[in-house]
Design an enzyme around this catalytic site. Structure first.
Site, PDB file in Angstrom:
ATOM      1  N   LYS A 153      73.679 -83.185  37.326  1.00 23.23           N
ATOM      2  CA  LYS A 153      75.202 -82.882  36.972  1.00 23.23           C
ATOM      3  C   LYS A 153      75.989 -83.228  37.981  1.00 23.23           C
ATOM      4  O   LYS A 153      75.754 -83.264  39.100  1.00 23.23           O
ATOM      5  CB  LYS A 153      75.326 -81.393  36.654  1.00 23.23           C
ATOM      6  CG  LYS A 153      74.326 -80.614  35.314  1.00 23.23           C
ATOM      7  CD  LYS A 153      74.392 -79.298  35.368  1.00 23.23           C
ATOM      8  CE  LYS A 153      73.779 -78.626  34.172  1.00 23.23           C
ATOM      9  NZ  LYS A 153      73.788 -77.291  34.133  1.00 23.23           N
TER      10      LYS A 153
ATOM     11  N   PHE B  77      52.787 -87.145  37.846  1.00 23.43           N
ATOM     12  CA  PHE B  77      54.125 -86.460  37.362  1.00 23.43           C
ATOM     13  C   PHE B  77      54.752 -88.028  37.071  1.00 23.43           C
ATOM     14  O   PHE B  77      55.551 -88.101  36.011  1.00 23.43           O
ATOM     15  CB  PHE B  77      54.805 -86.062  38.500  1.00 23.43           C
ATOM     16  CG  PHE B  77      56.491 -86.004  38.328  1.00 23.43           C
ATOM     17  CD1 PHE B  77      57.022 -84.923  37.610  1.00 23.43           C
ATOM     18  CD2 PHE B  77      57.180 -86.881  39.232  1.00 23.43           C
ATOM     19  CE1 PHE B  77      58.280 -85.066  37.226  1.00 23.43           C
ATOM     20  CE2 PHE B  77      58.339 -87.085  38.819  1.00 23.43           C
ATOM     21  CZ  PHE B  77      59.268 -86.035  37.970  1.00 23.43           C
TER      22      PHE B  77
ATOM     23  N   ASP C  78      65.041 -84.330  44.085  1.00 26.90           N
ATOM     24  CA  ASP C  78      65.636 -83.768  43.021  1.00 26.90           C
ATOM     25  C   ASP C  78      67.057 -84.516  42.654  1.00 26.90           C
ATOM     26  O   ASP C  78      67.726 -84.703  43.828  1.00 26.90           O
ATOM     27  CB  ASP C  78      66.159 -82.147  43.517  1.00 26.90           C
ATOM     28  CG  ASP C  78      66.826 -81.577  42.400  1.00 26.90           C
ATOM     29  OD1 ASP C  78      67.266 -81.996  41.629  1.00 26.90           O
ATOM     30  OD2 ASP C  78      66.434 -80.225  42.269  1.00 26.90           O
TER      31      ASP C  78
ATOM     32  N   THR D 113      51.359 -91.160  40.831  1.00 27.03           N
ATOM     33  CA  THR D 113      51.230 -89.657  40.592  1.00 27.03           C
ATOM     34  C   THR D 113      51.121 -89.258  39.325  1.00 27.03           C
ATOM     35  O   THR D 113      51.515 -89.916  38.440  1.00 27.03           O
ATOM     36  CB  THR D 113      52.196 -88.797  41.210  1.00 27.03           C
ATOM     37  OG1 THR D 113      53.369 -88.919  40.729  1.00 27.03           O
ATOM     38  CG2 THR D 113      52.323 -89.120  42.930  1.00 27.03           C
TER      39      THR D 113
ATOM     40  N   ASP E  93      62.880 -91.744  39.612  1.00 24.91           N
ATOM     41  CA  ASP E  93      62.894 -92.176  37.983  1.00 24.91           C
ATOM     42  C   ASP E  93      64.190 -91.602  37.199  1.00 24.91           C
ATOM     43  O   ASP E  93      64.089 -91.712  36.180  1.00 24.91           O
ATOM     44  CB  ASP E  93      61.683 -91.532  37.190  1.00 24.91           C
ATOM     45  CG  ASP E  93      61.580 -89.909  37.136  1.00 24.91           C
ATOM     46  OD1 ASP E  93      62.593 -89.388  37.913  1.00 24.91           O
ATOM     47  OD2 ASP E  93      61.091 -89.424  36.538  1.00 24.91           O
TER      48      ASP E  93
END
Length: 249
Positions: A156, A227, A152, A225, A188
């Site tokens: 922010k 994703f 993740d 993948t 990414d």
């Protein structure tokens, strides 16, 4: 309507809802458990295979990885999503054990089902906080590598402290890795890639495998993948970082 006791598994014999419980300190975590629908196939895999190939990260025991993986070298993978890439890597490298950690119940069930379907005996699925696993359940020098793919990014600024790749995490990982073992990160999210490169380069326990000190080409063993492919189609740039654990001075 019956109610499960707090922390009890959602499925009989399956992963616990809060395996470490309250005996660990409160701290900022790099992950957020997601409540997602579990398919019948995933639920069946959890009930059938969790007692065989699954483990809860409870912080109350030290794992014997040699016994668990039959003496194979072991790589820790933190955050495996739905497990397709993990299963592919395990199939292509059956002589390496993969200890795959996540908190996403559908992904845990999916990876177990993939392992069973493809006869992959070199995968173990761990449920819970990877920091507790590293700090309290793994012996020093027990890992041959660590993989962190697409964590993740917490984009922010006020959430940057939640990012996993921080100096403290690197110190924990280094303490559990054998000299020469490789920490492999991929993201990414460009700003996160830059932070990863900065903190890894500055850490005394790791050295960049790239002579120019930059990012590495995607190694053939890391699958592309679905994703990642979707991101590439949108113009995202994926950065791989491969840093080697140096021998303690």
């Amino acid at each position: 309507m019956s109610h499960r006791p707090k922390g009890a598994p959602r499925f009989p014999g399956g992963p616990a809802a809060d395996p470490a419980g309250s005996h660990h300190e409160r701290r900022i975590r790099s992950f957020q458990p997601r409540r997602s629908r579990v398919t019948a196939g995933q639920a069946g895999a959890l009930e059938r295979l969790w007692p065989v190939w699954g483990l809860d990260i409870d912080g109350r025991r030290v794992l014997d990885l040699d016994e668990m993986f039959g003496g194979l070298p072991v790589v820790l993978e933190i955050g495996f999503g739905m497990g397709e890439a993990t299963a592919q890597m395990a199939a292509e490298d059956p002589h390496t054990g993969i200890l795959a950690v996540d908190v996403h119940t559908p992904g845990q069930g999916n990876l177990l089902a993939l392992a069973e379907r493809n006869g992959l005996s070199n995968i173990r699925v761990a449920n819970g906080d990877a920091i507790i696993l590293l700090r309290e359940m793994l012996r020093p020098g027990s890992l041959d590598g660590v993989r962190v793919y697409f964590p993740d990014p917490w984009p922010k600024k006020r959430h940057h402290k939640r990012r996993l790749i921080q100096p403290e995490f690197l110190t924990q990982a280094a303490g559990r890795m054998k000299p020469g073992g490789v920490l492999h990160c991929a993201t990414d999210w460009e700003p996160y890639a830059e932070q990863m490169l900065e903190v890894l380069t500055a850490h005394p326990d790791f050295e960049n495998t790239q002579p120019d000190g930059g990012y590495a080409p995607r190694p053939a063993f890391r699958p592309l993948t679905r994703f990642e492919g979707q991101g590439l189609e949108k113009g995202h740039v994926v950065h791989d970082l491969l840093f080697r654990r140096v021998s303690p001075s």
